[in-house]
Design an enzyme around this catalytic site. Structure first.
Site, short mmCIF file in Angstrom:
data_model
loop_
_atom_site.label_atom_id
_atom_site.label_comp_id
_atom_site.label_asym_id
_atom_site.label_seq_id
_atom_site.Cartn_x
_atom_site.Cartn_y
_atom_site.Cartn_z
N THR A 194 -80.06 60.59 -29.74
CA THR A 194 -79.58 59.40 -29.03
C THR A 194 -78.55 58.67 -29.86
O THR A 194 -78.51 58.79 -31.08
CB THR A 194 -80.70 58.35 -28.82
OG1 THR A 194 -81.11 57.85 -30.11
CG2 THR A 194 -81.89 58.92 -28.09
N ASP A 195 -77.74 57.86 -29.19
CA ASP A 195 -76.94 56.90 -29.93
C ASP A 195 -77.91 55.85 -30.49
O ASP A 195 -79.08 55.80 -30.11
CB ASP A 195 -75.88 56.26 -29.02
CG ASP A 195 -74.69 55.77 -29.81
OD1 ASP A 195 -74.86 55.48 -31.01
OD2 ASP A 195 -73.59 55.66 -29.25
#
Ligand SMILES: *[C@@H]1O[C@H](CO)[C@@H](O)[C@H](O)[C@H]1NC(C)=O
Ligand SMILES: *[C@@H]1O[C@H](CO)[C@@H](O)[C@H](O)[C@H]1NC(C)=O
Ligand SMILES: *[C@@H]1O[C@H](CO)[C@@H](O)[C@H](O)[C@H]1NC(C)=O
Ligand SMILES: *[C@@H]1O[C@H](CO)[C@@H](O)[C@H](O)[C@H]1NC(C)=O
Ligand SMILES: *[C@@H]1O[C@H](CO)[C@@H](O)[C@H](O)[C@H]1NC(C)=O
Length: 767
Positions: free
Chosen positions: A295-296
Site C-alpha cells: 500500500t501507499d
C-alpha cells in the site's frame, strides 16, 4: 568573483560542511540479514537458510515455522524480527527515484555515506528519450544502494519508480514521472526497473527490489482542497486500458518488477488497495507479478478513517488482504489483522500467501543467505558511492534531457570567448537544493547554474526575486546588470514551494512577477537573452515565445546535482541539445477551463471538454509533446515501409463477408504479423549531435481512437554530415492496435497514417 577567490570560498564552505557533518553520529555500520550461520551455527538446520534450495521451498519452510502473530509482523513495513529463527527486524521503506533518497525510514545519510549521486528528476531524464540511459542510471543507483546497505545505511527494497501518467500540468508530482505518453512511461519503467533489479548472471535473484507506483489512475494530490486521500477518480475502461495501466503492465511484464504499490485514491468508487479485480485479478492474475503488492503510506488508514469505506477497521484489513495485498506501509495491518482473523473475515491461508510473497522477495535479494559481505555485491561500500564516473553520469543525464525550445537566429550556443560579461538573473540562478526535485537524497556535491556559467565566462548576478513566488520583482537591479552585459541568462521557474507532493498548482504561468522581470530585463538587454525554465511541469511562456527580444528558451526540469554544469554545457555549445518534451505545455486558458479532477483523456464535443495529451487534445499549445531543437539539422528519408498489409483471417470469419472496421487482437490471424520500417537519418549541420526519431501513427478514426500515438522512438548520435539508419519493427497487434470502449484490444482496418517528423506514409491494413 574570480576563479581563485571562488575556489577558496568553495573549500571554505566544504570544510564547514565536513566539520558540521563529522559530529558524532550513532550510525549503524553493519547490514541487517537473516541466517547468520557463522555466529549461530544452529541456523544451518533450517531449510529456509539453505541456499541450495529454491525460493519456494525455502519460503514454505519458513512460513510453516511461524506463528500467526509472527506472520502478522511481516505484513507491515517496519517488519518485526523473529529472534528464535535468527530473523532481524527489517524496514521495507527505502526510496530511489533518481538516486538513493532519504525519504522513508529505511535509508540514512550519515558518517559512513554522507551523500549519493543525485540524478536529474525523472521528468528530465525521460526527456532524453534514451532507453539505455534509463537503465544505466538504474544500475548506478542500485550499486550505490547496495553499497549503502552493506554499511547499514539503506534497505534492499526501494519504492521507485513512479510511473503514473502526467495527465494534467498542474499535478505536483508530475516531476517524478516519465511524462504523459504511455509508451514512453512503459519503456522508462521497464528500463529503470531492470537497471535497479538485474543481478549479474541470475535470473531469479534481485540486486535491489524496485516498486512501480501508484497503481492506478493516481494523479491528483491536492487541488483546490480536493485531496488524494479520498479522491474518487472516475475513469472509463478505455482510458484505464490505453492510458493509465500500460506503464504498470510494462513494469511487471517487461521489467519483471518485484513490487507494485496501490494508491490512495479510489477508481470508480473502489479504493485501489481494496479492489480484488485490480490487485488479484490484473496484477497477479493477468500480469503474473513475481513479488509483493504494497500500500501507499498509509492507504489503509485513509480507506477506513477518511473514505469510511468499511464499517470496522478489521473489515478494511480483511478486504485488502483478500483483494491481493501483501504488505502495508503503516501499521494498520499490524493492528487489525488478528481481529480480522478472529472474526473469520480473513483466513490464515491468505496471510500465508501475503507473507510468502514478502519473504520470497527477501530471499531473492539474498537477505536469507547469511553474511552479505560473502555474497555477490558484498565488496561494495562507500568507495562505490559518488564516484567521479557516477557524478559524470548525473551531468550527462541532465545534458541529454535539457530541451531547447526556442533559438532565434541561432543565438545559442554562446561563444565563451566572445562573451566578456554575462548577466545571470533569476530566483533559480544560484539554487542548489531546488535542482534535485523531490524524493531526493543528500547529493555528492552541487554545481549551481551560476557556478556552471561562471566556470566559462565572467558573470554578474542578481536574483531578481526573493524566491520563486516572486511577489515583488526587483526589476531595477536586474535591468542594471542586464543592460551592461553582452548576454543575459534568466533562470526562472518553480521549486517545491510551487509544485510538489500534496500541492498541485492552480495556475501554470510563471509564478508571481517572474514574467514581468523577464520582459523588463529583455527590453534593456543588448545581446542574446536566454530564458531557462527550471520546473517539473510545463509553464505558459507564450509571452517569451512571442517576444523577439527573448532569443532562446530552454527547459531544464529539475536537473540534479550537476544541473548547473549541464546547463552551461548546452549554453556554451560543449553539448548539442537533444532533449524532447515528454509532455504537452498548455496555455493558461486550458487550466482555467478544465477541471483537474476530470480524468477523461478523450474530448467530449457535447460539453466542449478538450481532452488531454498530444494523443487526444487538438487545441492550442505553448509547446507540444516531442518538441526540442538541436544546434544541427537532421533530415529523414524513408527507405523501407509497406503500403499494404494483409491480415489473414480464418475461413468463415465474419469479416470476410461483411465490412468490418476492426478485428480482435486475440484472433490468431493477428499473431506474428509484423513489418519493418527503415529510415535514413542525416545530420546536415556542422555539429555532431544526438537525434530522437519518433514514429507516430494516426489510426482510422474508429472506437474513439487517438488522433495519433507513439509507436516507437529511437535515438541516434551522428557526426556532422553523418548518416545512419534506424529500423522499427512494427508488430501489428502490439503497436497498431487500439483499445475499444469496452477495453478490448482491436486492430482497426483501413488507412493508418504513419509519420516521422514531416514525413508521412500511408499504410493500408486489409483482411
Ligand atoms: C542441528 O542438527 C544437528 C544434526 O541434525 C543436531 O545435532 C543439532 O543439535 C541441531 N542444532 C540445533 C540448534 O537444533
Ligand atoms: C475461509 O476458508 C474457508 C474454507 O476454505 C471458506 O469456506 C471461507 O469462505 C473462507 N473465509 C473467507 C473470509 O474467505
Ligand atoms: C550562491 O549561493 C550560495 C549559497 O548556496 C551563496 O553562499 C553564494 O553567496 C551565492 N552566490 C552569489 C554570487 O550570491
Ligand atoms: C468542475 O468541478 C466542479 C466541482 O467538482 C463542478 O461544480 C464544475 O461543474 C466542474 N466544471 C467543469 C467545467 O467541469
Ligand atoms: C544514450 O545514453 C548513453 C548512456 O549515457 C550514451 O552512451 C549514448 O550515447 C546515448 N545515446 C545517444 C544516441 O545519445
Amino acid at each position: 568573483m574570480s576563479p581563485a577567490k571562488y575556489s577558496v570560498f568553495l573549500c571554505f564552505s566544504l570544510l564547514c560542511i565536513i566539520l558540521f557533518k563529522s559530529r558524532p553520529v550513532l550510525a549503524q555500520t553493519k547490514p541487517v540479514f537473516a541466517c547468520d550461520v557463522t555466529n549461530n551455527p544452529g541456523l544451518k538446520n533450517f531449510s529456509f537458510c539453505d541456499t541450495s534450495l529454491d525460493v519456494k521451498a525455502r519460503v514454505d519452510d519458513l512460513v510453516s515455522k511461524l506463528t500467526l502473530s509472527e506472520k502478522i509482523g511481516w505484513l507491515v513495513n517496519a517488519a518485526k524480527g523473529v529472534s528464535r529463527l535468527g530473523i532481524p527486524n527489517y524496514e521495507w521503506w527505502s526510496e530511489a527515484l533518481h538516486g538513493v533518497s532519504y525519504t522513508g525510514p529505511g535509508t540514512k545519510f550519515n558518517g559512513a555515506v554522507p551523500g549519493a549521486t543525485s540524478f536529474p528528476q525523472v521528468i528530465l531524464t525521460a526527456a532524453s528519450f534514451n532507453e539505455s540511459l534509463f537503465e544505466t542510471i538504474g544500475k548506478v543507483v542500485s550499486t550505490e544502494a547496495r553499497a549503502m546497505y552493506n554499511v547499514g545505511s539503506a534497505g534492499l527494497t526501494f519504492w521507485s519508480p513512479n510511473v503514473n501518467i502526467f495527465r494534467d500540468p498542474r499535478w505536483g508530482r508530475g516531476q517524478e514521472t516519465p511524462g504523459e505518453d504511455p509508451l514512453l512511461a512503459s519503456k522508462y519503467g521497464a528500463a529503470y526497473v531492470r537497471g535497479l533489479q538485474e543481478r549479474d548472471g541470475d535470473k531469479e535473484g534481485l540486486k535491489v527490489a524496485a516498486c512501480c507506483k501508484h497503481y492506478t489512475a493516481y494523479d491528483v494530490d491536492n487541488w483546490k482542497g480536493i485531496q488524494r486521500y479520498n479522491f474518487n477518480a472516475l475513469v472509463t475502461q478505455q482510458d484505464l486500458d490505453d492510458t493509465f495501466q500500460p506503464p504498470f503492465k510494462s513494469c511487471v511484464v517487461d521489467g519483471n518488477v518485484a513490487s507494485v504499490m496501490c494508491s490512495y485514491n479510489q477508481v470508480n468508487g473502489k479504493p485501489t488497495c481494496g479492489d480484488p479485480d485490480l490487485l488479484a485479478g490484473v496484477i497477479r492474475g493477468e500480469w503474473k507479478l513475481n513479488g509483493y503488492i504494497v500500500t501507499d503510506c498509509d492507504s489503509l488508514n485513509e480507506m477506513f478513517y477518511t473514505q469510511k469505506y468499511t464499517k470496522t477497521p478489521e473489515e478494511t484489513a480483511a478486504l485488502s488482504l483478500n483483494s491481493g495485498l501483501d504488505l502495508n506501509c503503516g501499521s494498520f495491518l499490524g493492528t487489525n489483522t488478528q481481529t480480522a482473523v478472529n472474526r473469520g473475515l480473513v483466513n490464515e491461508t491468505v496471510i500465508d500467501r501475503a507473507v510468502s510473497n514478502n519473504f520470497a522477495t527477501m530471499m531473492r535479494l539474498g537477505f536469507f543467505d547469511g553474511d552479505p559481505s560473502k555474497q555477490l555485491y558484498g565488496n561494495l561500500g562507500p568507495k562505490d558511492v559518488c564516484t567521479s564516473q557516477n557524478q559524470e553520469l548525473a551531468r550527462e543525464a541532465a545534458r541529454q534531457g535539457i530541451v531547447l525550445l526556442k533559438n532565434a537566429q541561432g543565438s545559442l550556443p554562446l561563444s565563451p570567448t566572445a562573451i566578456k560579461s554575462l548577466a545571470v538573473i533569476g530566483p533559480n540562478a544560484n539554487v542548489s537544493h531546488t535542482m534535485l526535485g523531490n524524493y531526493e537524497g543528500s547529493p555528492c556535491k552541487y554545481t549551481t547554474p551560476l557556478q556552471g556559467l561562471t566556470a566559462s565566462v565572467a558573470t554578474v548576478y542578481q536574483p531578481g526575486c526573493a524566491d520563486t513566488s516572486c511577489a515583488t520583482a526587483q526589476v531595477d537591479a536586474a535591468k542594471t546588470i542586464a543592460a551592461a552585459a553582452d548576454a543575459v541568462v534568466l533562470v526562472m521557474g518553480s521549486d517545491q514551494s510551487i509544485e510538489r507532493e500534496s500541492l498541485d498548482r492552480v495556475a501554470i504561468t510563471l509564478p508571481g512577477q517572474q514574467q514581468l522581470l523577464v520582459s523588463e530585463v529583455a527590453k534593456v538587454s543588448k545581446g542574446p537573452v536566454i530564458l531557462v525554465i527550471m520546473s517539473g511541469g510545463g509553464m505558459d511562456v507564450q509571452f517569451a515565445k512571442d517576444d523577439p527580444k527573448i532569443s532562446s528558451i530552454m527547459w531544464v526540469g529539475f536537473p540534479g546535482e550537476a544541473g548547473g554544469a549541464a546547463i552551461a554545457d548546452v549554453i556554451f555549445g560543449y553539448y548539442n541539445p537533444s532533449g524532447r518534451l515528454p509532455m504537452t505545455w498548455y496555455p493558461e486558458s486550458y487550466v482555467e477551463k478544465v477541471n483537474m479532477t476530470d480524468m477523461n483523456m478523450r474530448p467530449d464535443p457535447s460539453t466542449g471538454y478538450p481532452g488531454r495529451s498530444y494523443r487526444f487534445y487538438k487545441g492550442p499549445t505553448v509547446f507540444s509533446f516531442g518538441d526540442g531543437l538541436s544546434y544541427s539539422k537532421f533530415n529523414h528519408q524513408l527507405i523501407k515501409a509497406p503500403k499494404l498489409v494483409f491480415v489473414p483471417l480464418e475461413e468463415g470469419h465474419v469479416c470476410l463477408s461483411s465490412a468490418c472496421r476492426s478485428i480482435d487482437v486475440v484472433e490468431h490471424s493477428c499473431k506474428n504479423l509484423a513489418f519493418d520500417i527503415h529510415l535514413s537519418i542525416k545530420n546536415t549541420g556542422k555539429i555532431s549531435g544526438s537525434h530522437t526519431i519518433f514514429l507516430f501513427s494516426s489510426p482510422p478514426q474508429v472506437h474513439n481512437s487517438p488522433q495519433k500515438h507513439l509507436l516507437g522512438f529511437q535515438k541516434l548520435h551522428l557526426a556532422p554530415q553523418g548518416e545512419g539508419v534506424v529500423r522499427f519493427n512494427v508488430d501489428v497487434c502490439k503497436h497498431l492496435s487500439l483499445v475499444d470502449e469496452k477495453g478490448n484490444r482491436k486492430v482497426a482496418l483501413g488507412e493508418h497514417l504513419l509519420h516521422v517528423g514531416s514525413l508521412t506514409h500511408l499504410l493500408n491494413l486489409r483482411v
